[in-house]
Design a protein around this motif. Structure first.
Motif, PDB file in Angstrom:
ATOM      1  N   LEU B 252       6.751  15.712   5.433  1.00 25.57           N
ATOM      2  CA  LEU B 252       5.692  15.136   4.598  1.00 25.57           C
ATOM      3  C   LEU B 252       4.362  15.859   4.834  1.00 25.57           C
ATOM      4  O   LEU B 252       3.596  16.127   3.907  1.00 25.57           O
ATOM      5  CB  LEU B 252       5.561  13.642   4.929  1.00 25.57           C
ATOM      6  N   LEU B 253       4.131  16.198   6.088  1.00 26.44           N
ATOM      7  CA  LEU B 253       2.916  16.914   6.468  1.00 26.44           C
ATOM      8  C   LEU B 253       2.931  18.356   5.945  1.00 26.44           C
ATOM      9  O   LEU B 253       1.979  18.824   5.324  1.00 26.44           O
ATOM     10  CB  LEU B 253       2.817  16.908   8.001  1.00 26.44           C
ATOM     11  N   GLU B 254       4.055  19.017   6.150  1.00 29.45           N
ATOM     12  CA  GLU B 254       4.195  20.432   5.763  1.00 29.45           C
ATOM     13  C   GLU B 254       4.167  20.622   4.256  1.00 29.45           C
ATOM     14  O   GLU B 254       3.527  21.529   3.742  1.00 29.45           O
ATOM     15  CB  GLU B 254       5.548  20.980   6.253  1.00 29.45           C
ATOM     16  N   VAL B 255       4.918  19.783   3.552  1.00 27.94           N
ATOM     17  CA  VAL B 255       5.162  20.019   2.132  1.00 27.94           C
ATOM     18  C   VAL B 255       4.095  19.386   1.236  1.00 27.94           C
ATOM     19  O   VAL B 255       3.677  19.969   0.247  1.00 27.94           O
ATOM     20  CB  VAL B 255       6.575  19.499   1.739  1.00 27.94           C
ATOM     21  N   GLU B 256       3.642  18.187   1.618  1.00 27.88           N
ATOM     22  CA  GLU B 256       2.691  17.485   0.749  1.00 27.88           C
ATOM     23  C   GLU B 256       1.327  17.287   1.406  1.00 27.88           C
ATOM     24  O   GLU B 256       0.423  16.729   0.795  1.00 27.88           O
ATOM     25  CB  GLU B 256       3.252  16.119   0.333  1.00 27.88           C
ATOM     26  N   GLY B 257       1.196  17.662   2.664  1.00 27.74           N
ATOM     27  CA  GLY B 257      -0.095  17.539   3.337  1.00 27.74           C
ATOM     28  C   GLY B 257      -0.456  16.140   3.783  1.00 27.74           C
ATOM     29  O   GLY B 257      -1.589  15.892   4.182  1.00 27.74           O
ATOM     30  N   ILE B 258       0.507  15.217   3.742  1.00 30.87           N
ATOM     31  CA  ILE B 258       0.214  13.828   4.126  1.00 30.87           C
ATOM     32  C   ILE B 258       0.537  13.623   5.604  1.00 30.87           C
ATOM     33  O   ILE B 258       1.658  13.866   6.050  1.00 30.87           O
ATOM     34  CB  ILE B 258       1.016  12.836   3.245  1.00 30.87           C
ATOM     35  N   PHE B 259      -0.467  13.160   6.345  1.00 29.94           N
ATOM     36  CA  PHE B 259      -0.362  12.974   7.800  1.00 29.94           C
ATOM     37  C   PHE B 259      -0.044  11.498   8.073  1.00 29.94           C
ATOM     38  O   PHE B 259      -0.926  10.658   8.070  1.00 29.94           O
ATOM     39  CB  PHE B 259      -1.704  13.376   8.424  1.00 29.94           C
ATOM     40  N   ALA B 260       1.248  11.212   8.256  1.00 35.37           N
ATOM     41  CA  ALA B 260       1.673   9.805   8.363  1.00 35.37           C
ATOM     42  C   ALA B 260       2.156   9.490   9.768  1.00 35.37           C
ATOM     43  O   ALA B 260       2.519  10.381  10.541  1.00 35.37           O
ATOM     44  CB  ALA B 260       2.787   9.528   7.371  1.00 35.37           C
ATOM     45  N   GLY B 261       2.185   8.196  10.089  1.00 36.57           N
ATOM     46  CA  GLY B 261       2.718   7.721  11.362  1.00 36.57           C
ATOM     47  C   GLY B 261       4.239   7.826  11.381  1.00 36.57           C
ATOM     48  O   GLY B 261       4.877   8.058  10.343  1.00 36.57           O
ATOM     49  N   ILE B 262       4.823   7.634  12.550  1.00 33.18           N
ATOM     50  CA  ILE B 262       6.253   7.940  12.720  1.00 33.18           C
ATOM     51  C   ILE B 262       7.149   6.983  11.923  1.00 33.18           C
ATOM     52  O   ILE B 262       8.168   7.399  11.383  1.00 33.18           O
ATOM     53  CB  ILE B 262       6.643   7.938  14.213  1.00 33.18           C
ATOM     54  N   SER B 263       6.767   5.715  11.837  1.00 36.86           N
ATOM     55  CA  SER B 263       7.636   4.773  11.114  1.00 36.86           C
ATOM     56  C   SER B 263       7.771   5.175   9.648  1.00 36.86           C
ATOM     57  O   SER B 263       8.804   4.919   9.019  1.00 36.86           O
ATOM     58  CB  SER B 263       7.111   3.346  11.222  1.00 36.86           C
ATOM     59  N   THR B 264       6.739   5.825   9.102  1.00 37.44           N
ATOM     60  CA  THR B 264       6.813   6.284   7.711  1.00 37.44           C
ATOM     61  C   THR B 264       7.935   7.305   7.549  1.00 37.44           C
ATOM     62  O   THR B 264       8.562   7.382   6.490  1.00 37.44           O
ATOM     63  CB  THR B 264       5.462   6.896   7.287  1.00 37.44           C
ATOM     64  N   GLY B 265       8.211   8.074   8.610  1.00 37.30           N
ATOM     65  CA  GLY B 265       9.311   9.027   8.557  1.00 37.30           C
ATOM     66  C   GLY B 265      10.642   8.330   8.314  1.00 37.30           C
ATOM     67  O   GLY B 265      11.488   8.821   7.559  1.00 37.30           O
TER      68      GLY B 265
END
Lengths: 95, 319
Positions: B252-265
């Motif tokens: 999500l971070l690499e492809v869309e630039g969204i920096f999310a918490g682990i549960s979002t993974g």
């Protein structure tokens, strides 16, 4: 045709029944048959999973990470190589 | 609207963001399958739990249960506590959190920053122990107000009244709603609202699967299902381990630039799985998933660094 063989992950609390094995094999075309197979190889284990013919309230079982209660519960079907995970229900989520 | 009278008033109305690169490619002529992220980190303290916390406090004030300067008690793995701590600070309450000791250091720091007192519960048993201890402490301190997010209908109602309607307003074409399963409030509330609007919408739960220590119950009867949980609201439920969750957070971070918490993974993993099934079946889909919080609180785990892997989360409550 023989029943498919699946692998079953056993949670710590139930390992006394499997001589502390974390991962065991079982046979069955449905979850119900797999539980019967487990109970044959590891006497008493099946009874810890079921109550009055249903999954116990505090037991969750997943086939390839999906909760069986939304896949037909005990009649959920299995194919060779499927991975079953048994976990106690805990307050573990995002809170 | 971007002007608010106070921080609390800025609750909700979080953006729904399309994921043009992470949404699966569909064959020419086939219907589109799209992923949408609802960025709940844009709430006052940075998580979806602000909705729950404000709703529970408002409800307790209205019913007269919560009086000025009272002490609030809550079991939490972090986010609900952080939300309650901010609101308690602003409204003049004291807060006591019961939190498992195996949580990230940032969560403790944030709780302490807003003045909460933390009582640690043992790592073994995870949140189960925190809930059990909080119930005991509540019984010993009847003057404290026990909000109890697992059984408080205000939690579900918050999502029925805000999260669900916001999604419906932004994307009435929604076909799937995917969220994390903890107290079950988000899924029960928003899921119920969306199903009432369109019974065809699939409501999908993703629950984090932790290391073994978290499932270390003394006996099976000590298991726990939140009082708010109603399985009839859900269509499917997935259990997602740390490895898959970390992989998706990085994606999500690499492809869309969204920096999310682990549960979002974990939630994204379930959403991508469902998206793949829709593509394979040639069915169009508009899949909304919840970004519960941003990654700031989990930086100390090291999972965001290039070589950071999921093994470091073994034994931790990462969601």
């Amino acid at each position: 045709m023989s029943n498919p063989t699946v692998e079953v992950r056993i949670p710590t609390i139930l390992r006394p029944y499997t001589k502390n094995e974390k991962l065991v094999s079982a046979d069955g075309a449905s979850l119900s048959e797999v539980i019967t197979s487990l109970n044959t190889n590891y006497p008493g284990l099946g009874e810890r999973l079921l109550e009055n013919g249903e999954l116990r309230r505090f037991i969750n079982i997943y086939i390839n990470d999906e909760d069986v209660r939304f896949m037909g519960s005990l009649s959920a079907t299995l194919k060779a190589g499927d991975s079953i995970t048994i976990l106690p229900a805990v307050a573990g989520g995002c809170m | 609207m971007t002007r608010y009278e106070s921080l609390e008033d800025s609750l909700g109305h979080t953006p729904l963001i399309g994921l043009p690169k992470l949404s699966p490619k569909t064959p020419a002529g086939a219907p589109r399958v799209r992923l949408w992220a609802k960025l709940e980190d844009r709430n006052p303290t940075g998580s979806i739990k602000d909705r729950t916390a404000i709703a529970m406090i408002d409800d307790a004030e209205k019913s007269g249960k919560l009086k000025p300067a009272a002490t609030i008690l809550e079991p939490t793995s972090g986010n609900t506590g952080i939300s309650l701590a901010m609101i308690a600070k602003v409204r003049g309450y004291k807060l006591v959190c019961v939190m498992p000791e195996n949580t990230s250091v940032e969560r403790r720091q944030l709780l302490e920053m807003w003045g909460a007192k933390i009582i640690y519960s043992p790592a073994a048993g995870g949140s189960n122990e925190a809930v059990r201890m909080a119930k005991e402490i509540s019984a010993q301190n009847p003057e404290w107000v026990f909000l109890y997010q697992y059984g408080n209908p205000a939690n579900t109602l918050a999502h029925y009244q805000t999260t669900g309607p916001e999604i419906w307003e932004d994307l009435p074409e929604i076909t799937h709603f995917v969220a994390g399963l903890g107290t079950t409030g988000t899924l029960m509330g928003a899921g119920k609202f969306l199903r009432e609007k369109n019974p065809e919408i699939a409501v999908i739960a993703a629950e984090p699967r932790y290391g073994e220590v978290v499932y270390g119950l003394r006996n099976l009867d000590a298991g726990f299902v939140p009082e708010l949980y109603d399985a009839s609201i859900l269509t499917r439920r997935f259990s997602v381990g740390a490895e898959d969750s970390v992989k998706r957070v990085k994606e999500l971070l690499e492809v869309e630039g969204i920096f999310a918490g682990i549960s979002t993974g974990a939630i994204l993993h379930a959403a991508i799985g469902v998206a793949g099934e829709c593509v394979a079946a040639g069915i169009g889909a508009e899949i909304v998933f919840i970004v519960c919080d941003a990654g700031w609180k989990y930086l100390s785990t090291g999972i965001y660094s290039n070589d950071g892997d999921a093994d470091v989360l073994e034994g931790q409550l990462w969601a």
